[in-house]
Design a protein around this motif. Structure first.
Motif, PDB file in Angstrom:
ATOM      1  N   LEU A 287       6.576 110.886 -55.578  1.00  0.00           N
ATOM      2  CA  LEU A 287       5.765 111.293 -54.432  1.00  0.00           C
ATOM      3  C   LEU A 287       5.116 112.666 -54.625  1.00  0.00           C
ATOM      4  O   LEU A 287       3.907 112.825 -54.425  1.00  0.00           O
ATOM      5  N   THR A 288       5.893 113.676 -55.009  1.00  0.00           N
ATOM      6  CA  THR A 288       5.343 115.021 -55.155  1.00  0.00           C
ATOM      7  C   THR A 288       4.215 115.048 -56.177  1.00  0.00           C
ATOM      8  O   THR A 288       3.159 115.658 -55.953  1.00  0.00           O
ATOM      9  N   THR A 289       4.413 114.372 -57.300  1.00  0.00           N
ATOM     10  CA  THR A 289       3.385 114.342 -58.339  1.00  0.00           C
ATOM     11  C   THR A 289       2.136 113.643 -57.844  1.00  0.00           C
ATOM     12  O   THR A 289       1.010 114.106 -58.073  1.00  0.00           O
ATOM     13  N   ALA A 290       2.302 112.519 -57.152  1.00  0.00           N
ATOM     14  CA  ALA A 290       1.145 111.783 -56.640  1.00  0.00           C
ATOM     15  C   ALA A 290       0.351 112.633 -55.663  1.00  0.00           C
ATOM     16  O   ALA A 290      -0.888 112.670 -55.705  1.00  0.00           O
ATOM     17  N   VAL A 291       1.036 113.333 -54.770  1.00  0.00           N
ATOM     18  CA  VAL A 291       0.355 114.177 -53.788  1.00  0.00           C
ATOM     19  C   VAL A 291      -0.432 115.287 -54.483  1.00  0.00           C
ATOM     20  O   VAL A 291      -1.594 115.560 -54.153  1.00  0.00           O
ATOM     21  N   GLN A 292       0.187 115.946 -55.460  1.00  0.00           N
ATOM     22  CA  GLN A 292      -0.508 117.032 -56.143  1.00  0.00           C
ATOM     23  C   GLN A 292      -1.724 116.540 -56.915  1.00  0.00           C
ATOM     24  O   GLN A 292      -2.739 117.232 -56.998  1.00  0.00           O
ATOM     25  N   ARG A 293      -1.647 115.344 -57.469  1.00  0.00           N
ATOM     26  CA  ARG A 293      -2.801 114.821 -58.200  1.00  0.00           C
ATOM     27  C   ARG A 293      -3.945 114.471 -57.256  1.00  0.00           C
ATOM     28  O   ARG A 293      -5.114 114.647 -57.601  1.00  0.00           O
ATOM     29  N   LEU A 294      -3.625 114.018 -56.066  1.00  0.00           N
ATOM     30  CA  LEU A 294      -4.676 113.797 -55.074  1.00  0.00           C
ATOM     31  C   LEU A 294      -5.267 115.125 -54.614  1.00  0.00           C
ATOM     32  O   LEU A 294      -6.477 115.240 -54.394  1.00  0.00           O
ATOM     33  N   ARG A 295      -4.424 116.126 -54.467  1.00  0.00           N
ATOM     34  CA  ARG A 295      -4.922 117.435 -54.051  1.00  0.00           C
ATOM     35  C   ARG A 295      -5.899 117.988 -55.096  1.00  0.00           C
ATOM     36  O   ARG A 295      -6.923 118.570 -54.750  1.00  0.00           O
ATOM     37  N   ARG A 296      -5.574 117.809 -56.371  1.00  0.00           N
ATOM     38  CA  ARG A 296      -6.492 118.287 -57.410  1.00  0.00           C
ATOM     39  C   ARG A 296      -7.783 117.484 -57.426  1.00  0.00           C
ATOM     40  O   ARG A 296      -8.869 118.033 -57.604  1.00  0.00           O
ATOM     41  N   LEU A 297      -7.668 116.170 -57.245  1.00  0.00           N
ATOM     42  CA  LEU A 297      -8.865 115.331 -57.239  1.00  0.00           C
ATOM     43  C   LEU A 297      -9.824 115.761 -56.146  1.00  0.00           C
ATOM     44  O   LEU A 297     -11.044 115.868 -56.364  1.00  0.00           O
ATOM     45  N   PHE A 298      -9.314 116.027 -54.954  1.00  0.00           N
ATOM     46  CA  PHE A 298     -10.166 116.394 -53.817  1.00  0.00           C
ATOM     47  C   PHE A 298     -10.323 117.905 -53.652  1.00  0.00           C
ATOM     48  O   PHE A 298     -10.923 118.350 -52.673  1.00  0.00           O
ATOM     49  N   ASP A 299      -9.773 118.688 -54.564  1.00  0.00           N
ATOM     50  CA  ASP A 299      -9.920 120.145 -54.558  1.00  0.00           C
ATOM     51  C   ASP A 299      -9.485 120.741 -53.223  1.00  0.00           C
ATOM     52  O   ASP A 299     -10.187 121.561 -52.610  1.00  0.00           O
ATOM     53  N   PRO A 330     -14.757 118.572 -57.139  1.00  0.00           N
ATOM     54  CA  PRO A 330     -13.701 117.580 -57.375  1.00  0.00           C
ATOM     55  C   PRO A 330     -13.068 117.720 -58.753  1.00  0.00           C
ATOM     56  O   PRO A 330     -13.731 118.082 -59.732  1.00  0.00           O
ATOM     57  N   GLY A 331     -11.776 117.401 -58.819  1.00  0.00           N
ATOM     58  CA  GLY A 331     -11.043 117.447 -60.075  1.00  0.00           C
ATOM     59  C   GLY A 331     -10.785 116.059 -60.605  1.00  0.00           C
ATOM     60  O   GLY A 331     -11.687 115.217 -60.642  1.00  0.00           O
ATOM     61  N   ALA A 332      -9.533 115.801 -60.979  1.00  0.00           N
ATOM     62  CA  ALA A 332      -9.177 114.505 -61.549  1.00  0.00           C
ATOM     63  C   ALA A 332      -7.753 114.146 -61.175  1.00  0.00           C
ATOM     64  O   ALA A 332      -6.873 115.017 -61.170  1.00  0.00           O
ATOM     65  N   ALA A 333      -7.527 112.879 -60.871  1.00  0.00           N
ATOM     66  CA  ALA A 333      -6.171 112.405 -60.619  1.00  0.00           C
ATOM     67  C   ALA A 333      -5.401 112.230 -61.914  1.00  0.00           C
ATOM     68  O   ALA A 333      -4.179 112.312 -61.935  1.00  0.00           O
ATOM     69  N   PRO A 335      -6.107 113.669 -65.811  1.00  0.00           N
ATOM     70  CA  PRO A 335      -7.012 114.420 -66.690  1.00  0.00           C
ATOM     71  C   PRO A 335      -7.408 113.675 -67.963  1.00  0.00           C
ATOM     72  O   PRO A 335      -8.572 113.723 -68.376  1.00  0.00           O
ATOM     73  N   ASP A 336      -6.456 112.996 -68.609  1.00  0.00           N
ATOM     74  CA  ASP A 336      -6.787 112.262 -69.830  1.00  0.00           C
ATOM     75  C   ASP A 336      -7.781 111.134 -69.542  1.00  0.00           C
ATOM     76  O   ASP A 336      -8.735 110.914 -70.297  1.00  0.00           O
ATOM     77  N   GLU A 337      -7.557 110.433 -68.453  1.00  0.00           N
ATOM     78  CA  GLU A 337      -8.480 109.372 -68.057  1.00  0.00           C
ATOM     79  C   GLU A 337      -9.874 109.934 -67.812  1.00  0.00           C
ATOM     80  O   GLU A 337     -10.886 109.359 -68.263  1.00  0.00           O
ATOM     81  N   LEU A 338      -9.952 111.056 -67.112  1.00  0.00           N
ATOM     82  CA  LEU A 338     -11.250 111.659 -66.817  1.00  0.00           C
ATOM     83  C   LEU A 338     -11.986 112.028 -68.096  1.00  0.00           C
ATOM     84  O   LEU A 338     -13.205 111.839 -68.209  1.00  0.00           O
ATOM     85  N   ALA A 339     -11.261 112.557 -69.093  1.00  0.00           N
ATOM     86  CA  ALA A 339     -11.896 112.943 -70.351  1.00  0.00           C
ATOM     87  C   ALA A 339     -12.526 111.739 -71.032  1.00  0.00           C
ATOM     88  O   ALA A 339     -13.670 111.800 -71.510  1.00  0.00           O
ATOM     89  N   VAL A 340     -11.806 110.630 -71.086  1.00  0.00           N
ATOM     90  CA  VAL A 340     -12.340 109.414 -71.705  1.00  0.00           C
ATOM     91  C   VAL A 340     -13.546 108.902 -70.933  1.00  0.00           C
ATOM     92  O   VAL A 340     -14.578 108.530 -71.514  1.00  0.00           O
ATOM     93  N   ARG A 341     -13.460 108.926 -69.614  1.00  0.00           N
ATOM     94  CA  ARG A 341     -14.564 108.431 -68.788  1.00  0.00           C
ATOM     95  C   ARG A 341     -15.791 109.333 -68.872  1.00  0.00           C
ATOM     96  O   ARG A 341     -16.925 108.861 -68.807  1.00  0.00           O
ATOM     97  N   ALA A 342     -15.574 110.630 -69.004  1.00  0.00           N
ATOM     98  CA  ALA A 342     -16.707 111.547 -69.148  1.00  0.00           C
ATOM     99  C   ALA A 342     -17.504 111.229 -70.402  1.00  0.00           C
ATOM    100  O   ALA A 342     -18.727 111.366 -70.434  1.00  0.00           O
ATOM    101  N   LEU A 343     -16.813 110.805 -71.447  1.00  0.00           N
ATOM    102  CA  LEU A 343     -17.479 110.441 -72.693  1.00  0.00           C
ATOM    103  C   LEU A 343     -18.060 109.038 -72.643  1.00  0.00           C
ATOM    104  O   LEU A 343     -19.202 108.809 -73.055  1.00  0.00           O
ATOM    105  N   ALA A 344     -17.298 108.108 -72.115  1.00  0.00           N
ATOM    106  CA  ALA A 344     -17.683 106.694 -72.192  1.00  0.00           C
ATOM    107  C   ALA A 344     -18.727 106.293 -71.158  1.00  0.00           C
ATOM    108  O   ALA A 344     -19.561 105.429 -71.414  1.00  0.00           O
ATOM    109  N   GLY A 345     -18.692 106.895 -69.956  1.00  0.00           N
ATOM    110  CA  GLY A 345     -19.557 106.441 -68.874  1.00  0.00           C
ATOM    111  C   GLY A 345     -18.892 105.322 -68.090  1.00  0.00           C
ATOM    112  O   GLY A 345     -17.920 104.706 -68.531  1.00  0.00           O
ATOM    113  N   ARG A 346     -19.442 105.039 -66.912  1.00  0.00           N
ATOM    114  CA  ARG A 346     -18.799 104.099 -65.985  1.00  0.00           C
ATOM    115  C   ARG A 346     -18.733 102.679 -66.547  1.00  0.00           C
ATOM    116  O   ARG A 346     -17.686 102.028 -66.502  1.00  0.00           O
ATOM    117  N   ASP A 347     -19.830 102.173 -67.063  1.00  0.00           N
ATOM    118  CA  ASP A 347     -19.852 100.777 -67.523  1.00  0.00           C
ATOM    119  C   ASP A 347     -18.906 100.561 -68.698  1.00  0.00           C
ATOM    120  O   ASP A 347     -18.176  99.563 -68.752  1.00  0.00           O
TER     121      ASP A 347
END
Length: 468
Positions: A287-299, A330-333, A335-347
């Protein structure tokens, strides 16, 4: 707000801008409060100031039941600072001490446990164990007063190692047993309290300070949403963002509503509000980890007052700040996923999810998969820039977690073959939560420091700059 006279003036004026920036305690009552506490202002000679709630608790003060100082958003300083104290605070918030102990925290920071203890205690008045303890106590109180979860389940969801430790801590911090805290919940909390169901999840209020502009954040999340991992539903102004989460002990599904609950004081100030959220976890210890990751995502721990004051002084940005006070970066829930998506794009990210993502044991509507782990992508796509980035993430060459050293991460990203500067800038802004990133291309003056990431978000929200 470093001198005591300025802090006392903030307390006298009940200035909500400083909630979470510091705390004050009253020696005659044994209670500590947030600066905006509505109680009668104590005499100056009876007041002590603390950098953290944990420091106040460690000095024997208990949390005020009227202003709930433990419920304020975290200090924005920890997200801005790149030094060892800032990195440590981000990792403690992510639950590293609960999972790995102080030794694990020190190893991640590259320091000895004694050095970490000395630096945190010297600057914050509390060591890593006390800081983690204060966080666990707050999480437990919120669950006690807003949900119908059994007390034993709450103890482990908040990060306590045992029910006895849970009971002892709650009595020490709040001068009340868990049962007494539950009985003392505000009427609204008692009315809404219920045992979470598998579909509803655990209801949460994610607090923020000052004004918050959810529209642009939800616009971005809707634009980026990867099918299977995320979705955004509902009309503008009342949207719900949902996503899957890979967590230390299991998996989760989180939902956050665009609608905000905000309050204004009689003086017209804007103390803040919250985003309503629900989290469904396969293991409550996450729970604590999930909450903090949402807080970072929504800044949600940002300081909009500091950002808007600095950027609003610029003639180009002033009308944009006035139109959208409290705009976030906005941040990321994940970080590793965001890095891959930043390179790859949505599709391309959607293709990776369907081909390599792990399917949830219990899919929830359109949410069916976890985003593939870097190690999986490194093996599946070895002969590409994406494979090189995934391999660097998998073997730790590139570290983007909450305690990452931002300078080291930037250098490591630059060394990944084929990774361009624009993508690196996106990763730094979103995955690392760096508030001061200027990508190549647009004219970004130094006068916008240290909030260049926020300045660019204002330009994007106004249609003057495209999203990457």
């Amino acid at each position: 707000m470093t001198d005591t006279d300025s802090r006392y003036e903030a307390v006298r004026s009940r200035d909500a801008r400083f909630d979470g920036v510091f705390f004050f305690a009253v020696e005659t009552t044994g209670i500590y409060c947030r600066p905006s506490c509505p109680a009668v202002t104590p005499k100056r000679h009876n007041v002590r100031f603390f950098a953290t709630a944990a420091a106040a608790q460690g000095s024997g003060f208990r949390a005020c039941r009227r202003c709930r100082p433990d419920a304020v958003p975290g200090s924005a300083e920890w997200n801005v600072r790149a030094d060892v104290v800032g990195r440590a605070m981000r990792m403690i918030a992510d639950g590293v001490v609960d999972r790995e102990g102080v030794a694990g925290l020190a190893a991640r920071l590259g320091y000895s446990t004694r050095q970490v203890q000395r630096q945190l205690t010297g600057e914050l008045g509390a060591g890593p164990v006390a800081l983690a303890r204060a966080q666990r106590a707050h999480a437990a109180r919120v669950l006690l007063q807003t949900t119908g979860l059994p007390v034993t389940q709450i103890a482990f969801a908040a990060g306590f190692a045992s029910v006895r430790q849970f009971n002892d801590t709650m009595r020490a911090v709040y001068a009340a047993t868990p049962s007494e805290l539950r009985a003392a919940a505000p009427r609204s909390g008692r009315t809404a309290r219920r045992t979470p169901t598998p579909t509803a999840g655990i209801p949460l209020r994610l607090a923020h300070r000052g004004p918050y502009r959810p529209g642009p954040v939800f616009d971005l999340l809707a634009h980026e949403a990867v099918p299977g991992v995320e979705d955004v539903s509902g009309p503008p102004g009342a949207r719900t963002y949902r996503r899957t989460l890979r967590l230390p002990y299991g998996t989760g599904i989180a939902a956050v509503d665009e609608r905000t609950g905000t309050a204004r004081t009689t003086t017209g100030a804007h103390p803040g509000g919250w985003l309503d959220a629900r989290v469904h976890l396969t293991d409550p210890r996450d729970l604590t980890t999930a909450v903090q990751r949402l807080r970072r995502l929504f800044d949600l721990d940002a300081d909009p007052y500091a950002v808007d004051e600095r950027l609003g002084a610029d003639p180009r940005l002033a009308p944009l700040i006035a139109a959208r006070p409290g705009l976030r970066s906005p941040g990321a829930a994940d970080p590793d996923e965001l890095a891959v998506r930043a390179l790859a794009g949505r599709d391309e990210a959607a293709r990776l999810v369907q081909r390599y993502g792990k399917r949830l044991d219990a899919p929830c509507g359109s949410l069916t998969h976890l985003f593939p782990e870097p190690g999986v992508l490194a093996e599946a796509e070895p002969d590409s820039t994406l494979g090189a980035l995934a391999a660097a993430l998998a073997d730790g060459t590139v570290r983007l977690g909450p305690g990452a050293d931002r300078d080291e991460a930037r250098e490591a990203l630059a060394a990944v073959p084929g990774l361009d500067e624009r993508t690196i800038a996106v990763i730094r802004t979103r995955a690392l939560g760096d508030p001061d990133v200027a990508p190549p291309g647009p004219d970004v003056p130094d006068s916008w420091r240290p909030w260049r990431s926020y300045a660019l978000n204002h330009l994007r929200a106004a249609g003057e700059l495209e999203y990457p």
